[in-house]
Scaffold this motif. Structure first.
Motif, mmCIF file in Angstrom:
data_model
loop_
_atom_site.group_PDB
_atom_site.id
_atom_site.type_symbol
_atom_site.label_atom_id
_atom_site.label_comp_id
_atom_site.label_asym_id
_atom_site.label_seq_id
_atom_site.Cartn_x
_atom_site.Cartn_y
_atom_site.Cartn_z
ATOM 1 N N ASN A 59 -4.194 -2.516 -9.891
ATOM 2 C CA ASN A 59 -4.930 -1.313 -10.327
ATOM 3 C C ASN A 59 -5.334 -1.399 -11.793
ATOM 4 O O ASN A 59 -5.368 -0.405 -12.512
ATOM 5 C CB ASN A 59 -4.154 -0.028 -10.036
ATOM 6 N N SER A 60 -5.676 -2.614 -12.204
ATOM 7 C CA SER A 60 -6.184 -2.833 -13.553
ATOM 8 C C SER A 60 -6.931 -4.163 -13.534
ATOM 9 O O SER A 60 -6.591 -5.052 -12.740
ATOM 10 C CB SER A 60 -4.991 -2.882 -14.517
ATOM 11 N N ILE A 61 -7.962 -4.266 -14.390
ATOM 12 C CA ILE A 61 -8.680 -5.547 -14.524
ATOM 13 C C ILE A 61 -9.062 -5.760 -15.989
ATOM 14 O O ILE A 61 -9.066 -4.818 -16.781
ATOM 15 C CB ILE A 61 -9.986 -5.616 -13.681
ATOM 16 N N PHE A 62 -9.382 -7.007 -16.305
ATOM 17 C CA PHE A 62 -10.070 -7.294 -17.563
ATOM 18 C C PHE A 62 -11.554 -7.104 -17.286
ATOM 19 O O PHE A 62 -12.098 -7.671 -16.329
ATOM 20 C CB PHE A 62 -9.780 -8.721 -18.044
ATOM 21 N N ASP A 115 -3.053 6.940 -7.711
ATOM 22 C CA ASP A 115 -4.268 7.195 -6.946
ATOM 23 C C ASP A 115 -4.796 5.819 -6.514
ATOM 24 O O ASP A 115 -5.123 4.991 -7.378
ATOM 25 C CB ASP A 115 -5.275 7.917 -7.852
ATOM 26 N N ALA A 116 -4.857 5.583 -5.223
ATOM 27 C CA ALA A 116 -5.166 4.232 -4.726
ATOM 28 C C ALA A 116 -6.615 3.813 -4.984
ATOM 29 O O ALA A 116 -6.980 2.665 -4.750
ATOM 30 C CB ALA A 116 -4.863 4.136 -3.231
ATOM 31 N N ASN A 117 -7.448 4.758 -5.464
ATOM 32 C CA ASN A 117 -8.858 4.426 -5.706
ATOM 33 C C ASN A 117 -9.213 4.406 -7.195
ATOM 34 O O ASN A 117 -10.377 4.504 -7.562
ATOM 35 C CB ASN A 117 -9.751 5.409 -4.951
ATOM 36 N N GLU A 118 -8.184 4.299 -8.029
ATOM 37 C CA GLU A 118 -8.428 4.221 -9.475
ATOM 38 C C GLU A 118 -7.979 2.877 -10.026
ATOM 39 O O GLU A 118 -6.905 2.377 -9.654
ATOM 40 C CB GLU A 118 -7.635 5.316 -10.196
ATOM 41 N N GLN A 126 0.832 -1.217 0.000
ATOM 42 C CA GLN A 126 0.000 0.000 0.000
ATOM 43 C C GLN A 126 0.861 1.259 0.000
ATOM 44 O O GLN A 126 0.566 2.227 -0.691
ATOM 45 C CB GLN A 126 -0.909 0.024 1.239
ATOM 46 N N GLN A 127 1.931 1.222 0.784
ATOM 47 C CA GLN A 127 2.830 2.398 0.805
ATOM 48 C C GLN A 127 3.370 2.669 -0.596
ATOM 49 O O GLN A 127 3.345 3.801 -1.074
ATOM 50 C CB GLN A 127 4.012 2.139 1.753
ATOM 51 N N ILE A 160 -14.220 2.848 -5.817
ATOM 52 C CA ILE A 160 -13.184 2.824 -6.864
ATOM 53 C C ILE A 160 -13.720 3.491 -8.127
ATOM 54 O O ILE A 160 -14.888 3.316 -8.487
ATOM 55 C CB ILE A 160 -12.752 1.361 -7.152
ATOM 56 N N ARG A 161 -12.860 4.274 -8.784
ATOM 57 C CA ARG A 161 -13.226 4.916 -10.049
ATOM 58 C C ARG A 161 -12.417 4.314 -11.197
ATOM 59 O O ARG A 161 -11.230 4.011 -11.008
ATOM 60 C CB ARG A 161 -12.893 6.420 -10.018
#
Ligand code: SAM
Ligand code: DTB
Ligand code: SF4
Length: 328
Positions: free
Chosen positions: A284-287, A34-37, A26-27, A312-313
């Motif tokens: 921080n990525s998905i299919f 951006d931890a929520n993208e 996380q650090q 998450i955005r």
């Protein structure tokens, strides 16, 4: 940025208490993103099945008796229709996959044309077509390809248990050609194929020692498909501990801080808590979309709902520098 990770060091990360590992991930994640993208890529299999290669995990290999039938290359309008739907649903990247050892002849020309048109729709383009020559990489670049996906799949030592029809060196050569043309690299592997922790550390070390790191690092959890050796052979029977998968994501994040780490195949069997832990570990990525290539994925509505619950955005497609100047 470090490019000198050793397998021992990475094994040391695997051995950390889970909470310590997650904290470090996380650090690192927050220092770079951006931890929520989360970035969304949609896959389409433009040429399915009948592949001459013997990858033991793959339902598209002609050598195994799976439910996948061999199909012809898809027509361009069908591909464009799928790309439009993906864009409407919010994907920023469209990835076209072909079950080939390598692209050849007229089919390659047709794929170049598809890439040109998807590019013109203002989406990022990605393709995964097997091994490339330097000339083919140059032509893909000219057509406007942003990313080429070519995975290392596993540790160099374990590799011979999984694929015999092309070498690890062949893979590295293809990646070299892609890089030489200045395209971005999407390169990762599969976890859960009966490999040891040392092998998982070896795979991450291979990726993290590339300079520059691959821009996208897909971490796939093996999808066991009936008829493939991975589903049929005793040697591969053991199912992997889910925490080990989350650790692999966290360690990819720590060792490749600026890369998009993709929580890739295998989400279909993951519950929401498991996926949330993967995001917490730095994925921080998905299919995105109801199908991967031939197997099922979570559908878009399901992911939208999960994103809403987690705050998450979806990440916006980067604006090319030329256009940024115009808008400024
Ligand atoms: N034929 C091309 C190649 O292999 O270079 C491109 C398509 S291939 C299906 C792309 C990647 O999908 C493989 O390298 C592998 O990492 C992944 N993949 C294939 N089958 C899988 C499975 N059953 N579970 C998880 N990942 C898989
Ligand atoms: C990657 O690393 N995973 C994707 C993509 N790159 C091409 C493919 C996953 C395939 C899963 C099995 C299937 O659907 O056929
Ligand atoms: Fe063919 Fe790619 Fe499947 Fe291997 S992973 S059998 S090269 S489609």
């Amino acid at each position: 940025m470090r490019y000198d990770w050793t397998v021992d060091e990475i094994e040391g990360l695997f051995a950390l208490p889970f909470n310590d590992l997650m904290f470090r991930a996380q650090q690192t994640h927050r220092a770079h993103f951006d931890a929520n993208e989360v970035q969304l890529s949609t896959l389409l299999s433009i040429k399915t099945g009948g592949c001459p290669e013997d990858c033991k995990y793959c339902p598209q290999s002609a050598r195994y008796n799976t439910e996948v039938e061999s199909e012809l290359l898809m027509a361009k309008d069908e591909v464009m229709k799928a790309a439009r739907i993906a864009r409407e649903k919010g994907a920023s990247r469209f990835c076209m996959g072909a079950a080939w050892r390598e692209p050849k002849g007229r089919a390659f020309e047709l794929v170049l044309d598809m890439i040109r048109e998807v590019k013109a729709m203002d989406m990022e383009t990605c393709a995964t077509l097997g091994m490339l020559t330097a000339e083919q990489a140059a032509r893909l670049k000219d057509a406007g390809l942003n990313y080429y996906n070519h995975n290392l799949d596993t540790d160099p030592e374990y590799y011979k248990e999984i694929i015999t029809t092309r070498t690890y060196e062949d893979r590295l050569d293809t990646l070299k050609h892609v890089r030489a043309e200045g395209m971005s690299i999407c390169c990762g592997g599969i976890v859960g194929m009966g490999e040891s922790r040392r092998h998982r550390a070896g795979l991450v070390a291979q990726l993290a020692r590339m300079n520059p790191h691959p821009e996208s690092v897909p971490i796939n959890m093996l999808v066991k498909v009936e008829g493939t050796p991975m589903a049929e052979d005793e040697q591969f029977a053991d199912d992997m501990d889910h925490f080990e998968f989350i650790r692999t994501i966290a360690i990819s994040r720590i060792t490749m801080p600026g890369s998009h780490v993709r929580l890739s195949a295998g989400r279909e069997t993951m519950n929401e808590e498991m996926q949330a832990l993967c995001f917490l570990a730095g994925a921080n990525s998905i299919f995105y979309g109801e199908k991967l290539l031939t197997t099922d994925n979570k559908d878009a509505e399901n992911d939208q709902n999960l994103f809403e619950r987690l705050g998450i955005r979806p990440e916006e497609k980067p604006v090319p520098s030329s256009r940024r100047m115009v808008n400024a």
